[in-house]
Design a protein around this motif. Sequence first.
Motif, PDB file in Angstrom:
ATOM      1  N   THR A   1     -36.071 -22.082  23.785  1.00 51.07           N
ATOM      2  CA  THR A   1     -36.746 -21.730  22.533  1.00 51.07           C
ATOM      3  C   THR A   1     -35.849 -22.087  21.351  1.00 51.07           C
ATOM      4  OG1 THR A   1     -35.838 -19.494  22.564  1.00 51.07           O
ATOM      5  CG2 THR A   1     -38.005 -19.780  23.555  1.00 51.07           C
TER       6      THR A   1
ATOM      7  N   THR B   1     -40.246 -14.747  17.316  1.00 51.70           N
ATOM      8  CA  THR B   1     -39.816 -15.358  18.580  1.00 51.70           C
ATOM      9  C   THR B   1     -39.594 -16.861  18.460  1.00 51.70           C
ATOM     10  OG1 THR B   1     -42.103 -15.614  19.288  1.00 51.70           O
ATOM     11  CG2 THR B   1     -40.962 -13.621  20.014  1.00 51.70           C
TER      12      THR B   1
ATOM     13  N   SER C   1     -35.963 -21.982  16.609  1.00 52.42           N
ATOM     14  CA  SER C   1     -36.626 -21.461  15.416  1.00 52.42           C
ATOM     15  C   SER C   1     -36.564 -22.524  14.332  1.00 52.42           C
ATOM     16  CB  SER C   1     -35.883 -20.212  14.925  1.00 52.42           C
ATOM     17  OG  SER C   1     -34.548 -20.557  14.581  1.00 52.42           O
TER      18      SER C   1
END
Lengths: 208, 208
Positions: free
Chosen positions: B31, B63, B33
């Motif tokens: 992941t 998230t 951002s």
Amino acid sequence: MNKDIPDIVIGRLPVYLRELNQMANSEGLVTTSSQELGRRLDISSAQIRKDLSHFGEFGKQGTGYHISYLIDQLELILHLTTTWNVAVIGAGYLGHALVNYRGFQRRGFVVKCLFDIDQQKIGTEMGRLVVQHLDELEASIHQNDVQMAILACPPNVAQDVTDRLVEAGVKSLLSYVPGHLNVQDGVQVSYSDPVIQMQRMTYYLEPG
Amino acid sequence: MNKDIPDIVIGRLPVYLRELNQMANSEGLVTTSSQELGRRLDISSAQIRKDLSHFGEFGKQGTGYHISYLIDQLELILHLTTTWNVAVIGAGYLGHALVNYRGFQRRGFVVKCLFDIDQQKIGTEMGRLVVQHLDELEASIHQNDVQMAILACPPNVAQDVTDRLVEAGVKSLLSYVPGHLNVQDGVQVSYSDPVIQMQRMTYYLEPG
């Protein structure tokens, strides 16, 4: 005149300069107009006049521009009245193409040194240069008064080479390496990645 | 979603995609951002969120983005779910570098054919391709279902080659030839000229 001119304007000046040199040197033209220049470059004449107006008055209403005068002025603005010394990092296929490219010298740049780490290449001649070991980077940059560098090295060493170049005083880098490079303020990096350019175009294509 | 998204936004998507692939494939990240992506690329996180918002909702507040999902979506947007077939014109040093560049295939492009007019080169192998005579351009483009072309030929033939490529159905060209090319509406040309990029940078340098 001021230094707060948008970078996108600065980016068009070399394109104007290239076309004006083509007109003067290859076609023997003496004068032109923003209309003619715009037509050749697919840029509006208003845009060209506005871009140039940041730097002064270069033409006359009705008679247009004296090409050689405008060339001189653009070379002054872009700091091309002296030549700039360039180092090329990476003596692979691309480095080979770069040191053999005859367009540099004619347009203000002299490739002074070429570096690699492959012992098979070091000491061999490539485009009138002798390939040097990367260990000699700093010494050769100082000796040759190099101000700019072109990166044509593998991606995994690009940041390290960049850091060394910047530490050695290089202020402008043209990178052919895919990936973003981190540099301190005041150092410029320009990127050339064919895939980035091609992926931008496929957006507009019909997928097969 | 609409087709009126500024081209400058489209131009940043491949840069995001390249960095995301680096994060997923070389660093094993799952992941990210907009802050992290922005920090890596020296682009503001707001800019990244705004760019992506043209195409939908790809992340969740707090998230962030699933990298592999965002990669898939960007590949869909940029039409990279199929590979594109490419012709290279010019088997000089640069053409040689291009056909040997391993970054194409991995990122959606396959160089299918390579052309030159030098009888010494025609029929020889270069980067797993056999150099073909320019006379075979149209036939080979159709046979290989080529949609894009890269120009690495001399400037004096570039416009003629461009006209032939467009006539043969090529809709996107990446030109390494210095000089502007004229094409009809609906055909895209992207330019790569190291001198143009370097002259843009010398503006910001102190002349010696």
